[in-house]
Write an enzyme that holds these catalytic residues in place. Structure first.
Site, short mmCIF file in Angstrom:
data_model
loop_
_atom_site.label_atom_id
_atom_site.label_comp_id
_atom_site.label_asym_id
_atom_site.label_seq_id
_atom_site.Cartn_x
_atom_site.Cartn_y
_atom_site.Cartn_z
N HIS A 529 1.08 3.70 29.36
CA HIS A 529 1.93 3.87 30.33
C HIS A 529 3.36 4.39 30.01
CE1 HIS A 529 -1.54 1.86 32.71
NE2 HIS A 529 -1.01 2.71 33.60
N ASN A 530 3.42 5.60 29.50
CA ASN A 530 4.70 6.07 29.13
C ASN A 530 5.02 7.63 29.66
OD1 ASN A 530 3.13 7.84 27.70
ND2 ASN A 530 3.15 6.20 25.98
N SER A 532 4.61 10.33 28.48
CA SER A 532 3.33 11.01 28.14
C SER A 532 2.58 11.29 29.15
CB SER A 532 2.73 10.87 26.73
OG SER A 532 4.02 11.09 25.85
N ASP A 570 4.52 6.12 37.80
CA ASP A 570 4.38 4.83 36.94
C ASP A 570 5.92 4.73 36.20
OD1 ASP A 570 1.88 3.99 37.13
OD2 ASP A 570 1.17 5.21 35.75
N ASP A 698 -4.54 10.85 38.06
CA ASP A 698 -3.99 9.83 37.54
C ASP A 698 -5.08 9.06 36.62
OD1 ASP A 698 -2.39 7.58 36.97
OD2 ASP A 698 -3.03 6.22 38.57
N GLN A 750 -15.36 2.42 28.33
CA GLN A 750 -15.42 3.69 28.86
C GLN A 750 -16.70 3.98 29.53
OE1 GLN A 750 -12.69 6.05 28.48
NE2 GLN A 750 -11.84 4.12 28.19
#
Length: 801
Positions: A529-530, A532, A570, A698, A750
């Site tokens: 959660h940055n 990028s 975010d 998202d 996943q």
């Protein structure tokens, strides 16, 4: 002893005599000497309700230790009562406050030490001083012992009763006499007080019940109706209590012999249940499902009748329900979990929480009308159909109508942990290890005075963005080229392509400053959660906005809102989930009441950053009403990224947009253009499209090319690993136990994420926006993870050959 003692017992404190000794200096309440309580407990039932199963608590208030004092101590031991002894009024009061004794025995023979009547009146019975609390939370028997000479005329007990005592005990130190007295007290006044306490609790429940309840005596005289009965029937309690049932007006809609049938049944002690028309005070008849239960008292005699009334919707109000089956051009049905998931075919257990009955509400929501229609249809339906409708009603009365069935924890722990970590707000447990995520002041970068120009972007950075309009755009190349500031660079290019500055009437320099300010408040230390991730979501949002169906549905203000929401969605994310923040008692969780904590913070902080400095206030030149509309749309989209409403958003999109469009296509080829336009551009559907768009953007990582998908999977796994590590360090609940870096299978996680969250959502979005390339990537990526899992590999990639 030279004098006789008498004990007076009220419904508060018990009072007794004792022999003088040299212990006058003792001031604290202590356990009786040598008193050993056996482990057995007393169990008392009041109907199906257990009143208590613990030892009775007894307090002896004796100024001196003597044979009478010891007699009651022995009696308490034999009766398995817990006993405390106090030598002064102060010690008695302190002990009583702590223990809330059921019996208090006060020595009334030695008035030079304390006045027993005053002690009872002012310390145990005074409403103003103490007994308001005791009346509310428990009952105590007041038991007093006083001295009287055998040759003296018997004195009246009225002064003692007025003081609060309710029983007098004539001094008798014989141990069995004391023991018998205690047993009589326990089975008499004390038990009666417990029953009264239980009655208070039961009547509190009746008062809060949403079902109408009426109680009559054996002669069918009304003795009680609850507030729900008053509300439904229109009467006040005072108008009904004391009246016979026959005096209350009856509806003419009932069969003539129905009352006789009911009375014949209940007078035999049998329960009657059926449909009955009751007449309200205003004269209207209301159809009710009524259950009348006779209450049998001692001796097998009927003492009361309890009637429970549940209103039913009038059958005349049932309207025909027209239904049509719409086949989606991609799937037989687009309801979430309507088809078998990829890679999971185990049995499932419905997860739902109960919702209160709503068919009797006077203000009807659409779901209330549906339930009322089903209720009425049950009346004339054969038993198999009625039972099937019961199951339908059970589902409709739950609060999680949009949540799919989920296997047990043992069957799919990865999915369970993902749901627990992403779709709940934590255990709300006070841990004592509060984790501080403060609602801090936003960080504004020092280099705002030197904004970057779109024309001044370095060539190597510009080169990485040449294909930014392609779905296969590599965000990680841009991240490397611009030293982890991809949001500012990509934002400048995408916002320019969509004419955002022109729409907002803001200079490009303001937009550049705003992008830099937002990016500065993303945490570069977060693995996932940055900025990028924000840039990746912005790219996906811009890609979706170019799809024909999306362009037909949205206006420019919607496009601008979507781009801004993607950029800020975010901001200031701490790299921990909502569940973690709630469990840790963080300041943000407290600020937002454990509800959509991070999403609320992202939206609020974004507007704080924007409006705090004119240099980066991109909304400064907007007209007020247009700004409010834009702000509302941005907030709504950011909040839509919260996962607790995931299935609700997807199902609403499917049922309000996908299915109607599919029906039009089936009925007339492409469908009537005006009808299609009506579906696409209705205000409610535009909101659903924007929510679905940002949700897909998202969590679109599984639909990216394989190498990008693998990189994102590694980053989110590392962030979850770090959270689990910290939860263990902080002694917090571990909300996603499978994300233990030593044992986690990334392929399994996943597969579960794709199976549970991604497949159906992107099927629905593809049916709307036509995204075959994304669906192909999704299929390829799923097969990749499945292949690793079948080889029992836990890593992101297979080992080198």
């Amino acid at each position: 002893m030279g004098c006789a003692s008498s004990i007076h017992i009220s419904d508060r404190v018990v009072y007794q005599s004792g022999k003088e000794s040299d212990d006058s200096q003792q001031t604290n309440a202590t356990p009786a000497p040598g008193l050993l309580i056996k482990p057995s407990t007393i169990k008392v039932q009041f109907g199906p309700m257990r009143l208590y199963e613990d030892h009775l608590e007894v307090l002896l208030v004796f100024a001196k230790e003597d044979s009478q004092n010891n007699g009651f101590c022995w009696a308490c031991e034999k009766a398995n009562f817990r006993c405390n002894v106090a030598r002064t009024p102060e010690a008695a009061l302190e002990c009583f406050k702590e223990k809330h004794h059921d019996l208090v025995i006060i020595d009334h023979r030695h008035s030079r030490y304390f006045d027993a009547e005053s002690l009872c009146r002012y310390n145990f019975c005074s409403r103003e001083v103490l007994l308001i609390h005791f009346y509310l939370n428990g009952f105590v028997d007041l038991f007093g012992v006083c001295c009287c000479r055998p040759d003296r005329e018997e004195a009246s007990v009225m002064p003692l009763i007025k003081s609060g005592f309710n029983r007098r005990y004539v001094e008798n130190a014989n141990m069995m006499a004391c023991y018998n007295e205690l047993l009589q007290l326990e089975r008499g006044e004390v038990l009666a007080q417990f029953k009264l306490r239980a009655c208070n609790a039961i009547f509190t429940a009746l008062e809060q019940s949403q079902e109408a309840i009426e109680i009559t005596n054996e002669d069918q005289v009304i003795q009680y109706v609850n507030p729900a009965y008053e509300s439904i029937m229109g009467y006040q309690q005072g108008e009904l209590i004391g009246k016979e049932i026959t005096e209350v007006p009856k509806s003419e809609k009932n069969k003539p012999d129905l009352l006789e049938t009911i009375n014949s049944c209940i007078r035999k002690g049998k329960e009657w249940q059926g449909i009955y028309y009751a007449k309200k005070k205003n004269g209207d008849s209301v159809q009710q499902n009524v259950k009348i239960t006779p209450v049998i008292g001692q001796g097998g005699k009927i003492r009361h009748y309890v009637s429970i009334h549940r209103p039913l919707h009038d059958q005349n109000k049932v309207r025909d329900i027209q239904s049509s089956k719409h086949k989606d051009r991609r799937k037989g049905s687009l309801d979430v979990r309507s088809t078998t998931s990829r890679g999971s075919d185990g049995s499932s257990q419905r997860r739902h929480s109960s919702m209160a009955r709503i068919h009797s509400m006077t203000i009807e929501a659409p779901i209330t009308k549906v339930i009322n229609i089903i209720n009425a249809a049950q009346e004339s339906s054969p038993m198999p159909v009625a039972e099937a409708l019961d199951r339908v009603l059970e589902i409709l009365r739950t609060t999680e109508l949009y949540s799919p069935q989920l296997g047990t924890k043992e069957e799919d722990p990865h999915t369970n942990d993902l749901v627990g970590g992403l779709m709940t707000d934590g255990l709300r447990r006070l841990s004592g290890n509060e984790y501080i995520f403060a609602a801090k002041q936003p960080h504004l970068p020092s280099h705002l005075a030197m904004p970057l120009s779109l024309n001044d972007i370095p060539p190597h950075v510009a080169q990485t963005m040449e294909n930014e309009d392609s779905w296969d755009f590599d965000i990680f190349n841009l991240e490397t080229a611009c030293l982890k500031r991809p949001l500012t660079y990509l934002g400048l290019k995408i916002f320019s392509r969509f004419g955002v500055c022109e729409f907002l009437s803001c200079p490009e320099a303001t937009l550049r400053s705003w992008l830099q300010g937002i990016e500065a408040n993303y945490h570069s230390t977060n693995s996932y959660h940055n900025s990028s991730h924000a840039a990746d979501v912005l790219h996906a949002t811009a890609y979706f906005l170019c799809k024909e169906r999306v362009k037909q549905s949205l206006e420019q203000i919607d496009e601008v809102a979507a781009l801004i929401a993607a950029t800020v969605h975010d901001v200031d994310h701490p790299g921990r989930t909502n569940s973690f923040l709630c469990n840790a008692g963080s300041e943000l969780a407290i600020l937002y009441n454990d509800t959509a904590v991070l999403e609320s913070h992202h939206a609020a902080l974004a507007f704080q950053i924007t409006t705090r400095d004119d240099k980066c206030n991109i909304f400064r030149n907007m007209e007020r009403n247009e700004y409010r509309t834009l702000r509302q749309a941005i907030i709504d989209m950011v909040l839509a990224t919260e996962m607790t409403k995931h299935f609700e958003h997807v199902n609403k999109f499917v049922n309000s947009i996908n299915k109607p469009l599919a029906a039009l296509e089936e009925n007339g080829g492409i469908g009537d253009e005006e009808s299609v336009k009506g579906i696409l551009t209705s205000p409610d559907n535009r909101i659903l499209v924007k929510r679905m768009l940002i949700k897909c953007a998202d969590i679109s990582n599984p639909c990216r090319p394989l190498e990008l998908c693998i990189e994102w999977a590694g980053r989110i796994s590392e962030e979850y690993f770090a959270q689990t590590d910290e939860e263990k360090r902080q002694s917090l609940p571990v909300v996603m136990p499978v994300f233990d870096r030593n044992t986690c299978s990334i392929p399994k996680s996943q597969i579960s994420f794709i199976d549970y969250f991604i497949t159906d959502m992107f099927d629905a979005w593809d049916a709307f926006a036509d995204l075959p390339n994304l669906m192909q990537h999704l299929d390829n990526n799923f097969k990749y993870w499945k292949g690793l899992d079948e080889r029992k590999l836990h890593s992101l990639r297979p080992p080198p050959e």
